[in-house]
Design a protein around this motif. Structure first.
Motif, PDB file in Angstrom:
ATOM      1  N   LEU A  14       4.508   2.109  -3.258  1.00 14.36           N
ATOM      2  CA  LEU A  14       3.452   1.452  -2.725  1.00 14.36           C
ATOM      3  C   LEU A  14       2.361   2.525  -2.176  1.00 14.36           C
ATOM      4  O   LEU A  14       1.501   2.660  -1.317  1.00 14.36           O
ATOM      5  N   ARG A  15       3.456   3.694  -1.066  1.00 12.06           N
ATOM      6  CA  ARG A  15       2.613   4.891  -0.954  1.00 12.06           C
ATOM      7  C   ARG A  15       1.690   5.243  -2.040  1.00 12.06           C
ATOM      8  O   ARG A  15       0.775   5.510  -1.594  1.00 12.06           O
ATOM      9  N   ASP A  16       1.720   5.053  -3.531  1.00 12.32           N
ATOM     10  CA  ASP A  16       0.898   6.158  -5.081  1.00 12.32           C
ATOM     11  C   ASP A  16      -0.437   5.187  -4.541  1.00 12.32           C
ATOM     12  O   ASP A  16      -1.108   5.570  -4.628  1.00 12.32           O
ATOM     13  N   ASP A  17       0.171   3.840  -4.336  1.00 10.53           N
ATOM     14  CA  ASP A  17      -1.068   3.056  -4.517  1.00 10.53           C
ATOM     15  C   ASP A  17      -1.857   3.004  -3.557  1.00 10.53           C
ATOM     16  O   ASP A  17      -2.734   3.592  -3.815  1.00 10.53           O
ATOM     17  N   GLN A  30      -8.420   5.922   6.734  1.00  5.62           N
ATOM     18  CA  GLN A  30      -7.947   7.311   6.168  1.00  5.62           C
ATOM     19  C   GLN A  30      -7.010   7.586   7.644  1.00  5.62           C
ATOM     20  O   GLN A  30      -5.942   8.344   7.569  1.00  5.62           O
ATOM     21  N   GLN A  31      -8.061   6.822   8.360  1.00  3.56           N
ATOM     22  CA  GLN A  31      -6.425   7.160   9.649  1.00  3.56           C
ATOM     23  C   GLN A  31      -5.576   6.446   9.680  1.00  3.56           C
ATOM     24  O   GLN A  31      -4.968   7.101  10.145  1.00  3.56           O
ATOM     25  N   GLU A  32      -5.685   5.552   9.042  1.00  2.00           N
ATOM     26  CA  GLU A  32      -4.274   4.904   9.121  1.00  2.00           C
ATOM     27  C   GLU A  32      -3.436   4.769   8.376  1.00  2.00           C
ATOM     28  O   GLU A  32      -2.256   5.474   8.039  1.00  2.00           O
ATOM     29  N   TRP A  33      -3.901   5.818   6.870  1.00  2.00           N
ATOM     30  CA  TRP A  33      -2.970   6.601   6.111  1.00  2.00           C
ATOM     31  C   TRP A  33      -2.634   7.423   6.595  1.00  2.00           C
ATOM     32  O   TRP A  33      -1.272   8.149   6.313  1.00  2.00           O
ATOM     33  N   GLN A  34      -3.070   8.476   7.686  1.00  2.00           N
ATOM     34  CA  GLN A  34      -2.398   9.266   8.211  1.00  2.00           C
ATOM     35  C   GLN A  34      -1.378   9.380   8.942  1.00  2.00           C
ATOM     36  O   GLN A  34      -0.454  10.137   8.698  1.00  2.00           O
ATOM     37  N   GLU A  35      -1.723   7.902  10.056  1.00  2.00           N
ATOM     38  CA  GLU A  35      -0.545   7.895  10.390  1.00  2.00           C
ATOM     39  C   GLU A  35       0.773   6.781   9.810  1.00  2.00           C
ATOM     40  O   GLU A  35       1.558   7.242  10.398  1.00  2.00           O
ATOM     41  N   VAL A  36       0.399   6.051   8.185  1.00  7.13           N
ATOM     42  CA  VAL A  36       1.932   5.672   8.445  1.00  7.13           C
ATOM     43  C   VAL A  36       2.412   7.057   7.555  1.00  7.13           C
ATOM     44  O   VAL A  36       3.664   6.677   6.956  1.00  7.13           O
ATOM     45  N   GLU A  37       2.312   7.584   6.841  1.00  2.00           N
ATOM     46  CA  GLU A  37       2.025   9.172   6.097  1.00  2.00           C
ATOM     47  C   GLU A  37       2.916  10.289   7.146  1.00  2.00           C
ATOM     48  O   GLU A  37       3.593  10.825   6.525  1.00  2.00           O
TER      49      GLU A  37
END
Length: 78
Positions: A14-17, A30-37
């Motif tokens: 799921l992360r890769d996708d 992209q901001q949410e991605w940084q938080e999830v990362e």
């Protein structure tokens, strides 16, 4: 394969996708991605310690569920 290992494998896919889609998406994604990362990094670090007790396993499972929901939300948003 343990339930935790299965969860980690599923989350990695799921992360890769989500990573690809977030890169192509909006600034909000992209901001949410940084938080999830940041959560992903915590998950991976704590997964290494899962043998040290049931409390950590429960916390990892909860964090894993949060990650799953976040990745799926990101995927739908893009």
């Amino acid at each position: 394969m343990s339930a935790l290992e299965n969860l980690k494998t599923e989350l990695a896919a799921l992360r890769d996708d989500a990573k690809v889609q977030a890169h192509l998406g909006s600034m909000e994604a992209q901001q949410e991605w940084q938080e999830v990362e940041a959560k992903w990094n915590r998950f991976v670090a704590e997964a290494r310690l899962h043998d040290s007790g049931q409390n950590i396993k429960s916390a990892l499972e909860k964090l894993g569920e949060e990650l799953r929901a976040s990745y799926e939300r990101l995927k739908k948003a893009l």
